[in-house]
Design an enzyme around this catalytic site. Sequence first.
Site, PDB file in Angstrom:
ATOM      1  N   GLY A 402       0.726  -1.216   0.065  1.00 14.03           N
ATOM      2  CA  GLY A 402      -0.031  -0.042  -0.058  1.00 14.03           C
ATOM      3  C   GLY A 402       0.716   1.214  -0.294  1.00 14.03           C
ATOM      4  O   GLY A 402       0.702   2.132  -0.489  1.00 14.03           O
ATOM      5  N   CYS A 403       1.978   1.331   0.865  1.00 12.65           N
ATOM      6  CA  CYS A 403       2.813   2.477   0.709  1.00 12.65           C
ATOM      7  C   CYS A 403       3.469   2.591  -0.404  1.00 12.65           C
ATOM      8  O   CYS A 403       3.774   3.603  -1.062  1.00 12.65           O
ATOM      9  CB  CYS A 403       3.960   2.342   1.976  1.00 12.65           C
ATOM     10  SG  CYS A 403       3.156   2.410   3.342  1.00 12.65           S
ATOM     11  N   GLN A 404       3.780   1.626  -0.999  1.00 12.00           N
ATOM     12  CA  GLN A 404       4.479   1.596  -2.330  1.00 12.00           C
ATOM     13  C   GLN A 404       3.529   2.522  -3.493  1.00 12.00           C
ATOM     14  O   GLN A 404       3.981   3.340  -4.305  1.00 12.00           O
ATOM     15  CB  GLN A 404       4.867   0.400  -3.182  1.00 12.00           C
ATOM     16  CG  GLN A 404       5.456   0.245  -4.645  1.00 12.00           C
ATOM     17  CD  GLN A 404       5.406  -1.004  -5.289  1.00 12.00           C
ATOM     18  OE1 GLN A 404       5.635  -2.027  -4.446  1.00 12.00           O
ATOM     19  NE2 GLN A 404       5.785  -0.942  -6.489  1.00 12.00           N
ATOM     20  N   PHE A 407       3.451   6.104  -2.780  1.00 12.98           N
ATOM     21  CA  PHE A 407       4.358   7.155  -3.099  1.00 12.98           C
ATOM     22  C   PHE A 407       4.382   7.270  -4.647  1.00 12.98           C
ATOM     23  O   PHE A 407       4.650   8.287  -5.283  1.00 12.98           O
ATOM     24  CB  PHE A 407       5.611   6.394  -2.605  1.00 12.98           C
ATOM     25  CG  PHE A 407       6.254   6.520  -1.259  1.00 12.98           C
ATOM     26  CD1 PHE A 407       6.748   7.957  -0.949  1.00 12.98           C
ATOM     27  CD2 PHE A 407       6.046   5.784  -0.531  1.00 12.98           C
ATOM     28  CE1 PHE A 407       7.233   8.198   0.389  1.00 12.98           C
ATOM     29  CE2 PHE A 407       6.380   5.832   1.003  1.00 12.98           C
ATOM     30  CZ  PHE A 407       6.977   6.980   1.113  1.00 12.98           C
TER      31      PHE A 407
END
Length: 438
Positions: A402-404, A407
């Site tokens: 999810g963080c990928q 960003f």
Amino acid sequence: MTTFKDRSDVIAELGAKHTIAEIFETLIEGEMPIRFTAYDGSKTGPDESPFGLEIKNPRGVNYVATAPGDLGMARAYIAGDMVADGIHPGDPYELLKAMQNMKFRRPTALELVVIARSLGWELMKPVTPPPQEAMPRWRRIALEGLRHSKTRDAEAIHHHYDVSNTFYEYVLGPSMTYTCAVYADENQTLEQAQENKYRLVFDKLRLQPGDRLLDIGCGWGGMVRYAAKRGVQVIGATLSAEQAEWAQRKIAEDGLSDLAEVRHSDYRDVPEGEFDAVSSIGLTEHIGVANYPAYFGYIQSKLRDGGLFLNHSITRPDNTRSTKAGDFIDRYVFPDGELIGSGRIISDIQNVGLEVLHEENLRRHYALTLAEWCDNLVKNWDAAVAEVGLGTAKVWGLYMAGCQLGFERNVVQLHQVLGVKLGTNQEWTVPLRPWWEP
């Protein structure tokens, strides 16, 4: 399919029964972008989608219905009450990308009655969340004190970082570096890019043999060891007992004990001062935006005149949004974490008397880093699950993928800000132009 969310008179539906798929449709805005099936045989979404979600049991419905959005979905997924098709749990990036425009809505009181009538009132009673979930914010205040007190900060760090050093070795690789790498190009390996990040920080701080560095929130001591290997005297501080133990052991193995030390300590309890440089790599996210003035003021007090400071942290793309993390991140990943834009960080650094020399955005670099961490988790999946359990391993796959995506979509950024402490005469003490290789 016509569902009760499409009809104007909800009251007329109070006695009606609806399938789980119909109920799920009422919790989202717009069309379902992937397949969805449920244990009652109902389904919705495009049959041709390569990805699907399946609710396996009533508890999964309870999680999703009582906390519509990322928190409820995460609870059901982590507990195993909802399974995902077409992805590896260590890297659900493609599934999350397919769902990236899906928005949840909270049902009205009348709609909740319809849901309860359809599912049974017993099913709507709150159930215990998965054990990986932290307490809600209001309970943390009651049991651990005000946000960002030393006690509560220590507990938040313990929740995230004291999972298992062995598990982190599986995910992070040999560098044991849990911050954004810096890639010279997309062909670099993760280890090369992490080494490049430490080189960049070292060079920006103009460190020389014999200099003294304070590394705040030092993790497993990657920056500490990098600088010590080049003749710098380094003190690192971390609130994680497991990190400190691992780092001290590694320092001894590398023969750096005369130059380097990692303390299990709140940074506010480091008594030494007059450092040539201070680095803060991935800590600002944890200290709270309201505490920035005190934090940067502390750093200013630890530097000698002419000393340099580098802040490396995740930020928002602007300075106007809520600083609090979303429910999933707050409960499962970074309790009490807060983010704001780089403009606020720069302003607060300036306001304590540090002169800002340079800043850069490394947003794309963090997306590349997270993709590598997910790949490591997939490669070491069986060992990782054996080490921390299936639920925790799934939390990490979900969080990192999810963080990928975040960003990549510019939901979050990563900024490095370089500052200097001027002397009383405000003399410029650094070269006229940047002195480091990018």
